[in-house]
Design a protein around this motif. Structure first.
Motif, PDB file in Angstrom:
ATOM      1  N   SER A   2       0.837  -1.195   0.000  1.00 36.19           N
ATOM      2  CA  SER A   2       0.000   0.000   0.000  1.00 36.19           C
ATOM      3  C   SER A   2       0.873   1.246   0.000  1.00 36.19           C
ATOM      4  O   SER A   2       2.007   1.226   0.484  1.00 36.19           O
ATOM      5  CB  SER A   2      -0.924   0.008   1.217  1.00 36.19           C
ATOM      6  N   THR A   3       0.312   2.323  -0.541  1.00 36.15           N
ATOM      7  CA  THR A   3       1.009   3.603  -0.607  1.00 36.15           C
ATOM      8  C   THR A   3       0.244   4.627   0.208  1.00 36.15           C
ATOM      9  O   THR A   3      -0.946   4.864  -0.048  1.00 36.15           O
ATOM     10  CB  THR A   3       1.104   4.094  -2.067  1.00 36.15           C
ATOM     11  N   PRO A   4       0.876   5.251   1.202  1.00 33.82           N
ATOM     12  CA  PRO A   4       0.166   6.260   2.008  1.00 33.82           C
ATOM     13  C   PRO A   4      -0.247   7.460   1.156  1.00 33.82           C
ATOM     14  O   PRO A   4       0.423   7.821   0.187  1.00 33.82           O
ATOM     15  CB  PRO A   4       1.197   6.658   3.064  1.00 33.82           C
ATOM     16  N   ILE A   5      -1.346   8.073   1.537  1.00 32.66           N
ATOM     17  CA  ILE A   5      -1.838   9.279   0.870  1.00 32.66           C
ATOM     18  C   ILE A   5      -1.719  10.441   1.853  1.00 32.66           C
ATOM     19  O   ILE A   5      -2.217  10.369   2.978  1.00 32.66           O
ATOM     20  CB  ILE A   5      -3.298   9.119   0.427  1.00 32.66           C
ATOM     21  N   ALA A   6      -1.054  11.495   1.423  1.00 33.69           N
ATOM     22  CA  ALA A   6      -0.809  12.640   2.299  1.00 33.69           C
ATOM     23  C   ALA A   6      -2.007  13.585   2.313  1.00 33.69           C
ATOM     24  O   ALA A   6      -2.815  13.628   1.371  1.00 33.69           O
ATOM     25  CB  ALA A   6       0.441  13.390   1.847  1.00 33.69           C
ATOM     26  N   ILE A   7      -2.106  14.353   3.371  1.00 36.03           N
ATOM     27  CA  ILE A   7      -3.133  15.384   3.470  1.00 36.03           C
ATOM     28  C   ILE A   7      -2.825  16.507   2.488  1.00 36.03           C
ATOM     29  O   ILE A   7      -1.676  16.942   2.355  1.00 36.03           O
ATOM     30  CB  ILE A   7      -3.202  15.943   4.904  1.00 36.03           C
ATOM     31  N   SER A   8      -3.845  16.960   1.766  1.00 36.76           N
ATOM     32  CA  SER A   8      -3.699  18.078   0.834  1.00 36.76           C
ATOM     33  C   SER A   8      -4.702  19.163   1.228  1.00 36.76           C
ATOM     34  O   SER A   8      -5.303  19.107   2.295  1.00 36.76           O
ATOM     35  CB  SER A   8      -3.930  17.604  -0.607  1.00 36.76           C
ATOM     36  N   ARG A   9      -4.855  20.152   0.378  1.00 34.45           N
ATOM     37  CA  ARG A   9      -5.812  21.235   0.634  1.00 34.45           C
ATOM     38  C   ARG A   9      -6.853  21.262  -0.480  1.00 34.45           C
ATOM     39  O   ARG A   9      -6.522  21.265  -1.662  1.00 34.45           O
ATOM     40  CB  ARG A   9      -5.090  22.582   0.690  1.00 34.45           C
ATOM     41  N   GLN A  10      -8.120  21.265  -0.080  1.00 39.91           N
ATOM     42  CA  GLN A  10      -9.235  21.370  -1.010  1.00 39.91           C
ATOM     43  C   GLN A  10     -10.245  22.331  -0.408  1.00 39.91           C
ATOM     44  O   GLN A  10     -10.568  22.222   0.778  1.00 39.91           O
ATOM     45  CB  GLN A  10      -9.883  19.995  -1.236  1.00 39.91           C
ATOM     46  N   HIS A  11     -10.736  23.268  -1.206  1.00 38.85           N
ATOM     47  CA  HIS A  11     -11.696  24.264  -0.730  1.00 38.85           C
ATOM     48  C   HIS A  11     -11.130  25.028   0.471  1.00 38.85           C
ATOM     49  O   HIS A  11     -11.883  25.441   1.365  1.00 38.85           O
ATOM     50  CB  HIS A  11     -13.020  23.608  -0.359  1.00 38.85           C
ATOM     51  N   ALA A  94      -4.907   6.673   5.449  1.00 36.34           N
ATOM     52  CA  ALA A  94      -5.261   6.967   4.062  1.00 36.34           C
ATOM     53  C   ALA A  94      -4.232   6.288   3.175  1.00 36.34           C
ATOM     54  O   ALA A  94      -3.032   6.577   3.282  1.00 36.34           O
ATOM     55  CB  ALA A  94      -5.291   8.469   3.795  1.00 36.34           C
ATOM     56  N   GLU A  95      -4.683   5.394   2.313  1.00 37.34           N
ATOM     57  CA  GLU A  95      -3.729   4.623   1.505  1.00 37.34           C
ATOM     58  C   GLU A  95      -4.368   4.147   0.210  1.00 37.34           C
ATOM     59  O   GLU A  95      -5.585   4.016   0.099  1.00 37.34           O
ATOM     60  CB  GLU A  95      -3.218   3.413   2.298  1.00 37.34           C
ATOM     61  N   GLN A  96      -3.505   3.896  -0.757  1.00 30.96           N
ATOM     62  CA  GLN A  96      -3.907   3.261  -2.013  1.00 30.96           C
ATOM     63  C   GLN A  96      -3.259   1.893  -2.083  1.00 30.96           C
ATOM     64  O   GLN A  96      -2.069   1.740  -1.785  1.00 30.96           O
ATOM     65  CB  GLN A  96      -3.472   4.088  -3.218  1.00 30.96           C
ATOM     66  N   THR A  97      -4.057   0.873  -2.450  1.00 28.15           N
ATOM     67  CA  THR A  97      -3.529  -0.465  -2.650  1.00 28.15           C
ATOM     68  C   THR A  97      -3.610  -0.793  -4.142  1.00 28.15           C
ATOM     69  O   THR A  97      -3.974   0.056  -4.956  1.00 28.15           O
ATOM     70  CB  THR A  97      -4.325  -1.505  -1.845  1.00 28.15           C
ATOM     71  N   SER A  98      -3.307  -2.021  -4.502  1.00 28.82           N
ATOM     72  CA  SER A  98      -3.365  -2.427  -5.907  1.00 28.82           C
ATOM     73  C   SER A  98      -4.792  -2.557  -6.407  1.00 28.82           C
ATOM     74  O   SER A  98      -5.023  -2.667  -7.613  1.00 28.82           O
ATOM     75  CB  SER A  98      -2.643  -3.771  -6.087  1.00 28.82           C
ATOM     76  N   GLU A  99      -5.779  -2.537  -5.484  1.00 25.11           N
ATOM     77  CA  GLU A  99      -7.165  -2.750  -5.876  1.00 25.11           C
ATOM     78  C   GLU A  99      -8.081  -1.576  -5.557  1.00 25.11           C
ATOM     79  O   GLU A  99      -9.109  -1.403  -6.220  1.00 25.11           O
ATOM     80  CB  GLU A  99      -7.721  -4.000  -5.187  1.00 25.11           C
ATOM     81  N   ASP A 100      -7.747  -0.777  -4.525  1.00 25.00           N
ATOM     82  CA  ASP A 100      -8.669   0.261  -4.102  1.00 25.00           C
ATOM     83  C   ASP A 100      -7.931   1.366  -3.364  1.00 25.00           C
ATOM     84  O   ASP A 100      -6.689   1.381  -3.323  1.00 25.00           O
ATOM     85  CB  ASP A 100      -9.782  -0.327  -3.223  1.00 25.00           C
TER      86      ASP A 100
END
Length: 285
Positions: A2-11, A94-100
């Protein structure tokens, strides 16, 4: 892997942007644990988000999927729809895997919540994204030494191209409370959306619902399944009430329909140490 997903800024707010390997995307604000966007793989935006919504600390966002807890609407002594939708949530995962892609957020009681609702609790919101599916799970644990009661909902705002072309299947045969006329009724056919204010609480919802838009040359079918939530709320403010909403355009009602997974009619009683779980699973067919 899995790959961690960092916090970003939206709105202008801290957010997590989930993206699955097949290109599906969803955006979740830490403010309110609020999902504000879902674009299935190969599809278009499925949620309505008001262009006039306030993105500010302590204020609710108009659109997407507000988390309603511990009180639905004005059915109790708290502020309308409770406090969860306007509080800052903590990112757990928060993460991305090979499927989701998956995000988990958490909200716990604090001094401010205990002033109005004197209970210790932990809410956990899990959002899983893959292909044309979005799974939203809300869990509540009673961290108090005594039982407490609450009502809750995932107040999903779905985008529609034209409200006049939309219908909701799966409600036929269900009893509902008409909050506009303050009377109980029964749904005898599929719901063709009437003009004017629509606010109904359907009880004992067991089967999947289908939001269908039938245009001249296009068709959209969105399947809505729920578990743990006994009721479904269908809401649209209509022209007259929409004008009165400061955070919506006057004609915004034409482009949205709320179909909410909810437990309203009979509050949930949660014993000390127990956990309740509710889900809303969405599939673009």
């Amino acid at each position: 892997m899995s790959t961690p997903i960092a916090i970003s800024r939206q709105h202008g707010m801290d957010a997590i942007v989930l993206e699955s390997p097949d290109g599906a995307r969803a955006t979740i604000l830490l403010h309110g644990g609020h999902i504000v966007s879902w674009v299935p793989a190969g599809g278009a935006e499925q949620f309505y988000l008001s262009p006039q919504s306030a993105f500010a600390s302590g204020q609710a966002v108009r659109g997407g999927v507000p988390v309603i807890f511990p009180q639905f609407a004005g059915r109790g002594p708290l502020q309308k729809h409770g406090f969860a939708r306007s509080k800052p949530w903590q990112l757990v995962l928060a993460e991305q895997t090979s499927e989701d892609a998956l995000a988990v957020l958490r909200l716990t009681d604090d001094a401010a919540t205990r002033m109005f609702w004197p209970h210790a609790f932990e809410l956990e919101l899990s959002v899983r994204l893959s292909g044309r599916d979005l799974q939203i799970e809300l869990a509540c644990e009673n961290k108090s030494e005594q039982a407490f009661d609450f009502t809750a909902a995932l107040h999903s705002y779905f985008r529609v191209n034209d409200l006049d072309e939309a219908s909701v299947q799966g409600l036929s045969g269900l009893h509902y409370w008409d909050s506009v006329e303050n009377v109980e009724k029964m749904q005898r056919v599929d719901l063709l959306l009437p003009g004017g204010d629509l606010d109904r609480i359907y009880t004992q919802v067991k089967e999947p619902l289908l939001l269908r838009e039938q245009g001249i040359s296009t068709e959209r079918r969105l399947q809505i399944r729920q578990q743990g939530f006994d009721d479904a709320v269908v809401w649209n403010p209509g022209a007259t009430k929409c004008v009165q909403l400061a955070d919506m355009p006057a004609d915004g009602y034409k482009q949205m329909l709320c179909i909410e997974a909810a437990t309203v009619a009979h509050p949930i009683r949660l014993e000390a140490g127990d956990v309740w779980v509710g889900r809303q699973d969405l599939t673009l067919l």
